[in-house]
Write an enzyme that holds these catalytic residues in place. Sequence first.
Site, mmCIF file in Angstrom:
data_model
loop_
_atom_site.group_PDB
_atom_site.id
_atom_site.type_symbol
_atom_site.label_atom_id
_atom_site.label_comp_id
_atom_site.label_asym_id
_atom_site.label_seq_id
_atom_site.Cartn_x
_atom_site.Cartn_y
_atom_site.Cartn_z
ATOM 1 N N GLU A 198 55.527 -3.869 5.270
ATOM 2 C CA GLU A 198 55.255 -5.244 5.686
ATOM 3 C C GLU A 198 54.459 -5.409 6.980
ATOM 4 O OE1 GLU A 198 59.571 -5.768 5.357
ATOM 5 O OE2 GLU A 198 59.128 -7.764 4.592
ATOM 6 N N ARG B 255 64.489 -14.403 10.253
ATOM 7 C CA ARG B 255 63.446 -13.431 10.618
ATOM 8 C C ARG B 255 62.236 -14.119 11.256
ATOM 9 N NH1 ARG B 255 62.047 -7.855 9.871
ATOM 10 N NH2 ARG B 255 64.007 -7.349 8.865
HETATM 11 N N1 MTE Z 1 52.935 -2.388 -1.969
HETATM 12 C C1 MTE Z 1 52.618 -2.539 -3.275
HETATM 13 N N2 MTE Z 1 51.605 -1.832 -3.776
HETATM 14 N N3 MTE Z 1 53.297 -3.421 -4.069
HETATM 15 C C2 MTE Z 1 54.330 -4.189 -3.575
HETATM 16 O O1 MTE Z 1 54.931 -4.973 -4.313
HETATM 17 N N4 MTE Z 1 55.696 -4.783 -1.598
HETATM 18 C C3 MTE Z 1 55.748 -4.838 -0.142
HETATM 19 C C4 MTE Z 1 55.440 -3.468 0.454
HETATM 20 N N5 MTE Z 1 54.267 -2.902 -0.125
HETATM 21 C C5 MTE Z 1 54.674 -4.050 -2.192
HETATM 22 C C6 MTE Z 1 53.951 -3.101 -1.426
HETATM 23 C C7 MTE Z 1 57.017 -5.296 0.393
HETATM 24 S S1 MTE Z 1 57.319 -6.960 0.472
HETATM 25 C C8 MTE Z 1 57.953 -4.433 0.883
HETATM 26 S S2 MTE Z 1 59.369 -4.983 1.603
HETATM 27 C C9 MTE Z 1 57.768 -2.974 0.798
HETATM 28 O O2 MTE Z 1 56.543 -2.616 0.169
HETATM 29 C C10 MTE Z 1 58.931 -2.385 0.007
HETATM 30 O O3 MTE Z 1 58.792 -1.030 -0.189
HETATM 31 P P1 MTE Z 1 59.167 0.068 0.921
HETATM 32 O O4 MTE Z 1 60.415 -0.383 1.594
HETATM 33 O O5 MTE Z 1 59.356 1.294 0.126
HETATM 34 O O6 MTE Z 1 58.014 0.131 1.862
HETATM 35 N N1 HPA Z 2 64.154 -8.410 4.546
HETATM 36 C C1 HPA Z 2 63.902 -8.412 3.238
HETATM 37 N N2 HPA Z 2 64.785 -8.737 2.335
HETATM 38 C C2 HPA Z 2 66.002 -9.083 2.739
HETATM 39 C C3 HPA Z 2 66.338 -9.098 4.084
HETATM 40 C C4 HPA Z 2 65.369 -8.742 5.050
HETATM 41 O O1 HPA Z 2 65.587 -8.737 6.271
HETATM 42 N N3 HPA Z 2 67.618 -9.487 4.166
HETATM 43 C C5 HPA Z 2 68.035 -9.703 2.901
HETATM 44 N N4 HPA Z 2 67.054 -9.448 2.032
HETATM 45 MO MO1 MOS Z 3 59.750 -7.283 1.031
HETATM 46 S S1 MOS Z 3 59.508 -9.297 1.385
HETATM 47 O O1 MOS Z 3 61.131 -7.261 2.112
HETATM 48 O O2 MOS Z 3 60.403 -7.351 -0.522
#
Ligand code: MTE
Ligand code: HPA
Ligand code: MOS
Length: 772
Positions: A723, A320
Site C-alpha cells: 500500500e 487509519r
Molecule cells: N497488487 C496486486 N497486483 N493486486 C492487488 O490486488 N492489493 C494491494 C497490494 N498490492 C493488490 C496488490 C493491497 S490493498 C494490499 S493490502 C496488499 O497488496 C496485500 O498484499 P500483501 O500484504 O501481501 O502485500
Molecule cells: N488494514 C486493512 N484491512 C484491515 C485493517 C487495516 O488496518 N483492519 C481491518 N482490516
Molecule cells: Mo489492502 S486495502 O489492506 O486490502
Amino acid sequence: MKDTVSITGSAHTVHIHDSALKHVTGRADYADDIALPEGTLHAYLGVSDVAHARLLNIDYSEVLATPGVVGVLTAADVPGVNDISPTGLNDEPVFPTDLIQFHGQPLFAVIAETRGIARRAAERARVDYDPLPHALDPVAAQEAGYPHVTAQLKLERGDVAPALSAAQNRITGRMTVGGQDHMYLEGHIAFAIPGEDDEIFVTCSTQHPSEAQHMVAHVLGVPSNAVVVNVRRMGGGFGGKESQMNLFCAVAAMAAKKWNRTVKIRPDRDQDMTATGKRHDFVIDYDVGFDDTGCIQAVQGTFAARCGFSADLSGPVTDRALFHADNAYFYPNVRLDSHPMKTNTVSNTAFRGFGGPQGVIAAERIIEEIAYATGQDPLDVRKANFYGGEDRTLTPYHQEVEDNILDRLVSELEETSDYRQRRQEIIAFNETSPVLKKGIALTPVKFGISFTATWYNQAGALVHVYNDGSIHLNHGGTEMGQGLNTKVAQVVAEAFQVDFERIKITKTTTEKVPNTSATAASSGTDLNGMAARDAVEQIKARLVKFAAEKWTVAPDDVHFLPNRVQIGDEVLPFDTFIKQAYMARVQLSAAGFYKTPKIHWDRDSGKGRPFYYYSYGAACSEVTIDTLTGEYRVERTDILHDVGRSLNPALDKGQVEGAFIQGMGWLTTEELWWDDKGQLRTHAPSTYKIPLASDRPRIFNVQLADWSENRELTIKRSKAVGEPPFMLGISVFEALSHAVASVAEYLECPRLDAPATPERVLMAVARLQGEG
Ligand code: MTE
Ligand code: HPA
Ligand code: MOS
C-alpha cells in the site's frame, strides 16, 4: 512450459512471480475457470432502483414464470442469521426485510439453469416500496442528522485551541477527496458445492477466506467446521475483496443448500460496481497555525467520510485516515476527529491504503497552503516539518517515530530527480508559455505497518516435506497478483537451502490454516513469511536432532547446504537425507505461527503503538496542463521507495509502479458520480476512467532505497510494500496544483479537490483568473 522461472544471474537469483507465465499465457486458473459439476445452477442478484424506502412487498410471479428459472432466494430463506457485517454489528443483511438503504442494494437472487436466464429474470420482479428521503454524501448526511455508522475516533496531543490562536499565521480550509472503484480485472465470483449433512464447500475470490467461512456458517446457522473456503488466486483485490465477497459466498452457499446443487454467482461489471463498496470519499476541514518560517504549531482536522448504509470496515478505515493525517510531519499540538457518516449509498470498504491516503493528502494540502502563504518552495516547508530532532518524534496517537529515514530519502530523490533545477526551469517556462503551464512537486510518504485491530496481526502456515524431498507450502495469505506466494516460497526455499522449484505453492484453504486474517494492511509477507519460516524451523530442528543422533555428531555439525545436507564430514543430497529421515520416522510436517510483537492500541484513550514500523517513500512528478481545456499529462516521475531489505526487487518494483499509477488514477481521472436519485452513473469502464498505459509518466524512474533495512526483526529485515507507494500519486496532484497556481503568479494555493479531473483543473484555473 515450466510453471516457475528463475533468472539466474552471477550474483543472485531473481524470482519472477510464480504465476507470471500462466498470467500472460492465460493458463492461470481463476475461480471462473474451474470446471463445474454436472447440474450447476447460476444465481444473479435483483437490486433496488431507489436509494431509501420502506420495502413493502416483492412480487416474483413473472420471475418464476420465466423458463429456466428454478426459484428465488430471499431474506426468508436465510436459515441462520441474516447478517454479513464483518464487525458483527448486525447492520448488513444479506437481503433486507423491510428497509431499502441504497440504489442498487441486492434484494433477492434468482436461481436459474443459466446465468443469462437468471440475469434477465432478475429484472422482472415487482418491488413495492414507500420512498423515504435520502442523504448521499457526508455533508448532506450531517445536515439530515444521520448517525455515525460506528464510533468516532479522537486523537489529541497538546493544547490545540490556544496554540492555534497564538500562532503567527492561521489558515482554515476544506477539501473534498473522492472515492475510487477497485476495478480489479476479475470481478466478484463464488460457487458453492453442497456436501453431506451440514457441509458446504465454497470456492471464491476473496482476500479473507476465514471471514467468508465464518460468515457462511453464520448465515447457514452451522458451525464453522462445516464450511470450507478455497481461494487459489484473485485477479486483483486491492481491498475490494476483503469483506465484499461475504455477500456472494452467502448467496451461493444458501442456494446450494436449498436446491442441493452447485450454485455459482458472478455479477457483471455494472452490478459489481454498483453493489459492492469502494474507497471512502472524505470531506476534510482543517485549521492550521504556523510561524513565519512555515513551521507548524498546531493542526485541527475533522474527517467526515461517506461510509454508506452500514459500518463494514468504516471504523478502522476512518481510524487509519486519522493515523495518517500527520503523514511525515510533526504537529506540536493536534486534535483530529473522524465522522464516519451513514449515507444512502453502497457501504464503502477497504481500498489500498485503507483510509491512509485520505489522511496523507490532507497533510500535503496543509503543507501546500503554508508554502503559498509564506512564499516558499513547498519542499522546504515539508523538510522543515519532518519528524525528527529533539522532542519532535511523537505522533498524534502517542507512538514515537523511531525509524524515520525521510531526511536521507528525500535528499537523495531531490538530487537524482534534479528537483531544484527543474523547478527553476519550469517557472521560467511558465513565464513565456501563455497556454501550456508546467508544475512540479516532490511529496513524501510515511505509512504505518500493522493492522490497527491488534488481534489481526497473526498468521499460520503449514509445511509438508514429502518423502521424495518435495515440499508443499500452505499459508493463510491469499495471492491477488502482489507476489505473496512467491515471497513466502522464497523464504521456505532459503530456510531449507533448496531450489525454489522444489516448493509447491498451493491454494489458500480454511482446511489447512484456520482463523487467518485478511491478506491486507500490506502485511501478507511480514505475517505469513514468518509463520512459514517458523514451520520450517520446527522441521529442521527435528532433522538436525535425527542427523546428530544417527551420525553421532554434534547438532552444530549438521548444515543445510544448497540442495544438500552436510553431517560431520558426510554430504548427502537433500532428497536422500529426507528419505532417511522418513525411514527413521521423523515427522516431516509442521504448522507454523507468528504474531507481531511490540504493538498495542487503546482506542478509547487514543494512545498506543498501533504500528510495528513505518515504510517510507517519496516521488517527484512533473506535469503539463493546457489552461484552455484543463487537459494534462504527466511528463516525468521519479520515485525512491523504502522496502527495507527487499526480498524480491522485481516484485517490489512492480508493486511500487502499480501502486503509484493507481494512486495517480484516484487523484486525477477516476471519478465516482451519483445522480440525485442516488444512482451511481459511473458504473462501468465506459464512464469511469482508470489510467491507461498511455497515461503513465513519459519518463518513469523507479528506485528502491537499497541502503534501507528494517530496524525491527521482520522477515529478513524487509518492509511491507503493497500500500505505501499508492500515496506517491499525491505528487501528481500537487504538481497539477503547482501548474494551476502559475496562472496567478503562485500567490495563492489553488483550491483543488480530488480527483483533479481536467474539468476541475480548468475550473481551478478559471477561478484564479477571476472567471470562476
Ligand atoms: N497488487 C496486486 N497486483 N493486486 C492487488 O490486488 N492489493 C494491494 C497490494 N498490492 C493488490 C496488490 C493491497 S490493498 C494490499 S493490502 C496488499 O497488496 C496485500 O498484499 P500483501 O500484504 O501481501 O502485500
Ligand atoms: N488494514 C486493512 N484491512 C484491515 C485493517 C487495516 O488496518 N483492519 C481491518 N482490516
Ligand atoms: Mo489492502 S486495502 O489492506 O486490502
